[in-house]
Design an enzyme around this catalytic site. Structure first.
Site, mmCIF file in Angstrom:
data_model
loop_
_atom_site.group_PDB
_atom_site.id
_atom_site.type_symbol
_atom_site.label_atom_id
_atom_site.label_comp_id
_atom_site.label_asym_id
_atom_site.label_seq_id
_atom_site.Cartn_x
_atom_site.Cartn_y
_atom_site.Cartn_z
ATOM 1 N N HIS A 147 -7.162 -3.052 9.751
ATOM 2 C CA HIS A 147 -8.402 -3.763 9.424
ATOM 3 C C HIS A 147 -9.272 -3.953 10.680
ATOM 4 C CE1 HIS A 147 -5.975 -6.031 5.988
ATOM 5 N NE2 HIS A 147 -6.118 -4.731 5.741
ATOM 6 N N HIS A 149 -12.703 -3.285 3.500
ATOM 7 C CA HIS A 149 -11.269 -3.564 3.583
ATOM 8 C C HIS A 149 -10.654 -3.050 4.900
ATOM 9 C CE1 HIS A 149 -7.027 -3.239 1.545
ATOM 10 N NE2 HIS A 149 -6.966 -3.629 2.786
ATOM 11 N N HIS A 206 -2.651 2.136 8.108
ATOM 12 C CA HIS A 206 -3.771 1.427 7.493
ATOM 13 C C HIS A 206 -3.963 0.153 8.293
ATOM 14 C CE1 HIS A 206 -6.189 -1.039 4.930
ATOM 15 N NE2 HIS A 206 -5.190 -1.868 4.690
ATOM 16 N N GLU A 263 0.835 -1.214 0.000
ATOM 17 C CA GLU A 263 0.000 0.000 0.000
ATOM 18 C C GLU A 263 0.867 1.260 0.000
ATOM 19 O OE1 GLU A 263 -2.996 -0.321 -0.618
ATOM 20 O OE2 GLU A 263 -3.817 -2.129 0.329
HETATM 21 P P1 13P Z 1 1.255 -5.439 3.106
HETATM 22 O O1 13P Z 1 1.641 -6.725 3.786
HETATM 23 O O2 13P Z 1 1.793 -5.342 1.699
HETATM 24 O O3 13P Z 1 1.604 -4.248 3.973
HETATM 25 O O4 13P Z 1 -0.326 -5.457 2.885
HETATM 26 C C1 13P Z 1 -1.242 -5.589 3.934
HETATM 27 C C2 13P Z 1 -2.551 -4.944 3.641
HETATM 28 O O5 13P Z 1 -3.291 -4.672 4.556
HETATM 29 C C3 13P Z 1 -2.919 -4.607 2.232
HETATM 30 O O6 13P Z 1 -4.036 -3.794 2.191
HETATM 31 ZN ZN ZN Z 2 -5.295 -3.832 4.010
#
Ligand code: 13P
Ligand code: ZN
Length: 267
Positions: A144, A214, A142, A119
């Site tokens: 989840h 996401h 970022h 990302e």
């Molecule tokens: P990476 O392992 O490349 O950081 O990706 C994790 C992720 O949450 C992609 O949206």
């Molecule tokens: Zn992600």
């Protein structure tokens, strides 16, 4: 091999914050496998010795051009690396990169050639925007969060500002600490430049941005504060969902009560 953190207490302190937050993300259940990513602009810690470090990778394209980032340095979680590993060994599961003079490519300079997060385009676009606004923010996150992601599976919550108002009304702190609310970015392919562009567009108007089905993106002066933003929103989502699980629709604070808060805190 000597770490770039050696004899650089200020840089080390920033990386320790990254490790601390990575641990929280794992504990919260927001970071399955390699889920989520962190980047921190560490340019202010790039002394002459760091600037003189040779590349330990080839030049990679960012996928987009970000002119304000020329010559900047970032610590980035590695792609496919686990948050729970970043928490214990940040320099083995992340790397420092240098943005090259075209503003469109980068190279890895320390400590090991760990390829940055997939990302990266979104992260660097957020950093470009933070520099453009002059807000002094240095960190992008970022992650989840289960509760917030779940809510984006209901189309009713995706309409403009519906989720923001609902979350604000669950507990006064949300209104106070997330005054611009939660922006929604309609589903886009993870790691795409389209997603990066939509993210920074939404961040112009909102504190935190939700990637439909996401995860979320948050920014802050440091990574602790970026985490706090998501934590506050997640708490509000949990209050809503707990009430629903108990079998009732929560009443929420009234518009008047939220307006009163807005005046009192000058939001
Ligand atoms: P990476 O392992 O490349 O950081 O990706 C994790 C992720 O949450 C992609 O949206
Ligand atoms: Zn992600």
């Amino acid at each position: 091999m000597k770490s770039v953190l050696e004899n650089r207490p200020a840089l080390r302190a920033e990386i320790e914050k990254v490790a601390e937050v990575a641990g929280y993300l794992w504990q919260k259940g927001w970071a399955e496998r390699n889920g989520g990513n962190i980047t921190v602009n560490v340019t202010e810690h790039a002394d002459e010795a760091i600037r003189a470090l040779p590349a330990i990778s080839e030049r990679y394209p960012i996928g987009t051009e970000l002119p304000r980032l020329k010559g900047c340095y970032f610590f980035c979680k590695g792609t496919n690396r686990r948050m729970r590993d970043l928490a214990r060994r940040p320099m083995e599961n992340g790397a420092v990169i240098r943005i090259l003079d075209d503003g469109a490519s980068y190279e890895i300079i320390a400590d090991a050639p760990v390829k940055p997060t997939s990302e990266l385009a979104s992260h660097l676009a957020m950093h470009e925007q933070m520099i453009a606004t002059g807000n002094g923010y240095k960190a992008a996150l970022h992650t989840h969060p289960i509760d917030l992601v779940a809510m984006t599976h209901n189309p009713a919550f995706l309409a403009k500002d519906v989720l923001t108002k609902l979350l604000w009304s669950m507990i006064p702190e949300t209104r106070a600490f997330c005054p611009k609310g939660l922006g929604i970015v309609p589903y886009e392919m993870p790691s795409s430049v389209k997603l990066a562009r939509a993210t920074v567009e939404a961040l112009k108007d909102y504190d935190v941005v939700m990637w439909e089905k996401h995860g979320v993106c948050a920014v802050g002066p440091d990574i602790i504060e970026a985490f706090d933003q998501v934590d506050v929103l997640s708490k509000a989502a949990q209050i809503y969902q707990t009430a629903r699980a108990m079998g009732f629709v929560p009443t929420g604070t009234t518009q008047e009560q939220m307006d009163e808060l807005q005046r009192a805190f000058n939001l």
